[in-house]
Design an enzyme around this catalytic site. Sequence first.
Site, PDB file in Angstrom:
ATOM      1  N   GLN A  26      -2.883 -15.323  20.473  1.00 39.28           N
ATOM      2  CA  GLN A  26      -3.417 -14.965  21.800  1.00 39.28           C
ATOM      3  C   GLN A  26      -3.070 -16.059  22.828  1.00 39.28           C
ATOM      4  OE1 GLN A  26      -5.956 -14.467  18.951  1.00 39.28           O
ATOM      5  NE2 GLN A  26      -4.629 -12.716  18.786  1.00 39.28           N
ATOM      6  N   ALA A  28      -2.970 -10.472  16.456  1.00 39.37           N
ATOM      7  CA  ALA A  28      -1.743 -11.141  16.894  1.00 39.37           C
ATOM      8  C   ALA A  28      -0.532 -10.283  16.542  1.00 39.37           C
ATOM      9  CB  ALA A  28      -1.615 -12.498  16.199  1.00 39.37           C
ATOM     10  N   GLY A  29       0.493 -10.384  17.354  1.00 42.67           N
ATOM     11  CA  GLY A  29       1.773  -9.753  17.059  1.00 42.67           C
ATOM     12  C   GLY A  29       2.845 -10.728  17.463  1.00 42.67           C
ATOM     13  N   HIS A  30       3.404 -11.447  16.508  1.00 43.90           N
ATOM     14  CA  HIS A  30       4.396 -12.483  16.794  1.00 43.90           C
ATOM     15  C   HIS A  30       5.756 -12.004  16.314  1.00 43.90           C
ATOM     16  CE1 HIS A  30       0.889 -15.629  16.624  1.00 43.90           C
ATOM     17  NE2 HIS A  30       0.786 -14.763  17.610  1.00 43.90           N
ATOM     18  N   THR A  31       6.651 -11.770  17.265  1.00 43.50           N
ATOM     19  CA  THR A  31       7.963 -11.213  16.934  1.00 43.50           C
ATOM     20  C   THR A  31       8.984 -12.333  16.808  1.00 43.50           C
ATOM     21  OG1 THR A  31       7.342  -9.340  18.274  1.00 43.50           O
ATOM     22  CG2 THR A  31       9.655  -9.467  17.619  1.00 43.50           C
ATOM     23  N   LYS A  43       5.172 -17.181  21.468  1.00 43.81           N
ATOM     24  CA  LYS A  43       4.761 -18.262  20.561  1.00 43.81           C
ATOM     25  C   LYS A  43       5.494 -18.164  19.232  1.00 43.81           C
ATOM     26  CE  LYS A  43       0.555 -16.721  20.873  1.00 43.81           C
ATOM     27  NZ  LYS A  43       0.727 -15.724  21.943  1.00 43.81           N
ATOM     28  N   ASP A  77       1.266 -13.100  23.943  1.00 42.34           N
ATOM     29  CA  ASP A  77       2.636 -12.569  23.961  1.00 42.34           C
ATOM     30  C   ASP A  77       3.595 -13.431  24.772  1.00 42.34           C
ATOM     31  OD1 ASP A  77       1.684 -10.438  22.448  1.00 42.34           O
ATOM     32  OD2 ASP A  77       1.236  -9.233  24.225  1.00 42.34           O
ATOM     33  N   LYS A 115      11.659 -16.582  27.952  1.00 39.26           N
ATOM     34  CA  LYS A 115      12.139 -15.366  28.639  1.00 39.26           C
ATOM     35  C   LYS A 115      12.682 -15.629  30.042  1.00 39.26           C
ATOM     36  CE  LYS A 115      10.365 -11.495  26.735  1.00 39.26           C
ATOM     37  NZ  LYS A 115       9.463 -10.435  26.262  1.00 39.26           N
ATOM     38  N   LEU A 116      13.247 -16.825  30.223  1.00 39.60           N
ATOM     39  CA  LEU A 116      13.857 -17.125  31.516  1.00 39.60           C
ATOM     40  C   LEU A 116      14.969 -16.120  31.806  1.00 39.60           C
ATOM     41  CD1 LEU A 116      13.831 -19.300  33.818  1.00 39.60           C
ATOM     42  CD2 LEU A 116      15.808 -20.310  32.688  1.00 39.60           C
TER      43      LEU A 116
HETATM   44  P1  GDP Z   1       3.842 -13.980  20.857  1.00 37.40           P
HETATM   45  O1  GDP Z   1       2.735 -13.051  20.523  1.00 37.40           O
HETATM   46  O2  GDP Z   1       3.446 -15.054  21.788  1.00 37.40           O
HETATM   47  O3  GDP Z   1       4.547 -14.514  19.633  1.00 37.40           O
HETATM   48  O4  GDP Z   1       4.926 -13.112  21.637  1.00 37.40           O
HETATM   49  P2  GDP Z   1       5.413 -11.619  21.231  1.00 37.40           P
HETATM   50  O5  GDP Z   1       6.269 -11.732  20.031  1.00 37.40           O
HETATM   51  O6  GDP Z   1       4.279 -10.682  21.212  1.00 37.40           O
HETATM   52  O7  GDP Z   1       6.246 -11.235  22.525  1.00 37.40           O
HETATM   53  C1  GDP Z   1       7.350 -11.957  22.933  1.00 37.40           C
HETATM   54  C2  GDP Z   1       8.585 -11.033  22.902  1.00 37.40           C
HETATM   55  O8  GDP Z   1       9.621 -11.618  23.640  1.00 37.40           O
HETATM   56  C3  GDP Z   1       9.146 -10.808  21.519  1.00 37.40           C
HETATM   57  O9  GDP Z   1       9.673  -9.500  21.433  1.00 37.40           O
HETATM   58  C4  GDP Z   1      10.259 -11.837  21.388  1.00 37.40           C
HETATM   59  O10 GDP Z   1      11.309 -11.436  20.535  1.00 37.40           O
HETATM   60  C5  GDP Z   1      10.750 -11.875  22.808  1.00 37.40           C
HETATM   61  N1  GDP Z   1      11.256 -13.190  23.245  1.00 37.40           N
HETATM   62  C6  GDP Z   1      10.812 -14.434  22.930  1.00 37.40           C
HETATM   63  N2  GDP Z   1      11.481 -15.374  23.607  1.00 37.40           N
HETATM   64  C7  GDP Z   1      12.388 -14.707  24.366  1.00 37.40           C
HETATM   65  C8  GDP Z   1      13.359 -15.119  25.328  1.00 37.40           C
HETATM   66  O11 GDP Z   1      13.524 -16.289  25.622  1.00 37.40           O
HETATM   67  N3  GDP Z   1      14.082 -14.137  25.926  1.00 37.40           N
HETATM   68  C9  GDP Z   1      13.926 -12.820  25.646  1.00 37.40           C
HETATM   69  N4  GDP Z   1      14.664 -11.937  26.298  1.00 37.40           N
HETATM   70  N5  GDP Z   1      12.999 -12.401  24.765  1.00 37.40           N
HETATM   71  C10 GDP Z   1      12.251 -13.321  24.141  1.00 37.40           C
HETATM   72  P1  IMO Z   2      -0.594 -12.553  20.399  1.00 39.20           P
HETATM   73  O1  IMO Z   2      -0.950 -13.548  19.328  1.00 39.20           O
HETATM   74  C1  IMO Z   2      -1.797 -10.106  23.769  1.00 39.20           C
HETATM   75  C2  IMO Z   2      -5.984  -8.743  23.825  1.00 39.20           C
HETATM   76  C3  IMO Z   2      -6.257  -7.257  23.664  1.00 39.20           C
HETATM   77  C4  IMO Z   2      -7.525  -7.142  24.478  1.00 39.20           C
HETATM   78  C5  IMO Z   2      -8.260  -8.451  24.139  1.00 39.20           C
HETATM   79  C6  IMO Z   2      -9.287  -8.330  23.034  1.00 39.20           C
HETATM   80  O2  IMO Z   2       0.458 -11.597  19.981  1.00 39.20           O
HETATM   81  O3  IMO Z   2      -0.313 -13.258  21.677  1.00 39.20           O
HETATM   82  P2  IMO Z   2      -9.104  -8.091  20.387  1.00 39.20           P
HETATM   83  O4  IMO Z   2      -8.410  -7.063  19.538  1.00 39.20           O
HETATM   84  O5  IMO Z   2      -8.615  -9.486  20.157  1.00 39.20           O
HETATM   85  O6  IMO Z   2     -10.593  -8.002  20.325  1.00 39.20           O
HETATM   86  O7  IMO Z   2      -8.702  -7.691  21.903  1.00 39.20           O
HETATM   87  O8  IMO Z   2      -7.254  -9.356  23.768  1.00 39.20           O
HETATM   88  N1  IMO Z   2      -5.156  -9.343  22.748  1.00 39.20           N
HETATM   89  C7  IMO Z   2      -3.878  -9.718  22.893  1.00 39.20           C
HETATM   90  N2  IMO Z   2      -3.031  -9.582  23.933  1.00 39.20           N
HETATM   91  N3  IMO Z   2      -1.400 -10.745  22.649  1.00 39.20           N
HETATM   92  C8  IMO Z   2      -2.236 -10.915  21.608  1.00 39.20           C
HETATM   93  O9  IMO Z   2      -1.921 -11.667  20.533  1.00 39.20           O
HETATM   94  C9  IMO Z   2      -3.534 -10.348  21.681  1.00 39.20           C
HETATM   95  N4  IMO Z   2      -4.607 -10.319  20.860  1.00 39.20           N
HETATM   96  C10 IMO Z   2      -5.579  -9.716  21.526  1.00 39.20           C
HETATM   97  O10 IMO Z   2      -5.208  -6.483  24.196  1.00 39.20           O
HETATM   98  O11 IMO Z   2      -7.223  -7.169  25.828  1.00 39.20           O
HETATM   99 MG    MG Z   3       2.275 -11.015  20.633  1.00 41.28          MG
END
Ligand code: GDP
Ligand code: IMO
Ligand code: MG
Length: 421
Positions: A219, A35-38, A12, A9, A326-327
């Site tokens: 991850q 994964a959860g990529h927003t 990426k 998170d 996220k600075l």
């Molecule tokens: P990932 O799994 O690494 O792709 O990250 P996630 O999407 O799970 O979580 C990152 C969150 O931060 C998302 O809701 C993005 O929209 C948000 N985000 C990414 N870059 C920035 C940033 O520079 N500033 C802010 N405020 N939010 C951001």
């Molecule tokens: P992204 O790609 C954050 C964590 C779970 C748990 C551990 C094992 O969005 O960064 P799993 O379901 O993979 O067997 O869970 O890994 N986890 C993550 N935490 N971001 C993720 O993906 C994750 N994928 C798995 O919360 O602690």
């Molecule tokens: Mg994520």
Amino acid sequence: MIVGCQWGDEGKGKIVDVLAEDADIVARYQGGANAGHTVHVGDEEFILHQIPSGVLHDGKRCLLGNGVVLDLLQFFEEFDALAERGIDLAARVGVSERAHLLMPYHRVLDKASERRASEKIGTTGRGIGPAYEDKAGRRGIRVADIRNPERFEQLVADGVERARAKLSAMGQEDDGTLDAAVTRTLELRDRLDVIATDPGWEIVHALDAGKSVLLEGAQGTALDLDHGTYPFVTSSNTTAAGAATGVGIGPTRITDVFGVVKAYTTRVGNGPLPTGFDEEMDERMRQLGGEFGATTGRPRRCGWFDAVLARFSARVNGLTGLAVTKLDVLDTLPEISIGLEYCTEDGGCTREFPADTFALARVEPNYETLPGWEEDTTGCRSLEDLPRNARAYLDRIQELTETPIRMVSVGTRRSQIIHVD
Ligand code: GDP
Ligand code: IMO
Ligand code: MG
């Protein structure tokens, strides 16, 4: 390639989306729908679990490598939802013939084993562990197997039977979901057949033709099966070396490894978070940063930037650059700390990330505290635009990780990015 350097998170998805503009191919190499990529495009928000974040740019080829565990139901659900929003993937998405299928019974087993465990991992419940167990146990089902219907159906039947036996050994029962979900998986075979490909072949030929390829990690380093906080990790190699194996290319073809770090630290799921905040600050940062899991909605634990982990990540990934995200979330804080080293009860301190996760759970970090900038950075587009204290904070991260900062993100939008030459 883009790799997460904390516990996932890190942002990426946003960084991949920004860089994808100049790429011809974007490929995922490990993990699955955990994964959860927003990604934000204009006023629209997309959350991608199984499909690479590069998909939001028209005309880019999007690949899922052999290292990915492919959840067919999730994949086509996402595929169809994107099509409804006007993003047509049909001609540009490809899935490795060597990728393993994550079957509905893997999800059932994941949840069942978490329910039963005395020491819970806190998984996403997406079936990741059981799917990789079957792969390593040499009883998995690969995409290529769909071309042999008899063998495929036998493998599926064996898998369901094994899952039923495991559930029963765990004192739990199948409520009928096993068979129903398998039927749906079988129905998706034809759709899968037309997108099956060899990503390694495609990538090498694209590179030879002078094209540009972006590898998208899921991850983060501290969740890597080998280098993370075992057993509180995911079941794949999230680190840079995993990318070569995970798409089927040689490591010498990878020229740049960007590590994504949040300007602070978060973790979702169980396991130690050495620089974790006290309750009040934890809640404050969670609200400021919107720190809730994109896959499970769980609140993410928050803490200060952990330089020990970031340095370790720079080393195990061989980073050539950092992308700090996220600075802007730190904009209102009067003071900002960085975890410099880990100290134990006996007074010893270290700057090396320990292998012993249970020892890690007991360390107390030594912090360095810097003045905040208390100014809005969301409109900054160059390092010079940033307040002096924000630049000093970034300089310190760069110094401690011994890695040049190449990008800084100051908001969710594509435009809210600083490229550093
Ligand atoms: P990932 O799994 O690494 O792709 O990250 P996630 O999407 O799970 O979580 C990152 C969150 O931060 C998302 O809701 C993005 O929209 C948000 N985000 C990414 N870059 C920035 C940033 O520079 N500033 C802010 N405020 N939010 C951001
Ligand atoms: P992204 O790609 C954050 C964590 C779970 C748990 C551990 C094992 O969005 O960064 P799993 O379901 O993979 O067997 O869970 O890994 N986890 C993550 N935490 N971001 C993720 O993906 C994750 N994928 C798995 O919360 O602690
Ligand atoms: Mg994520």
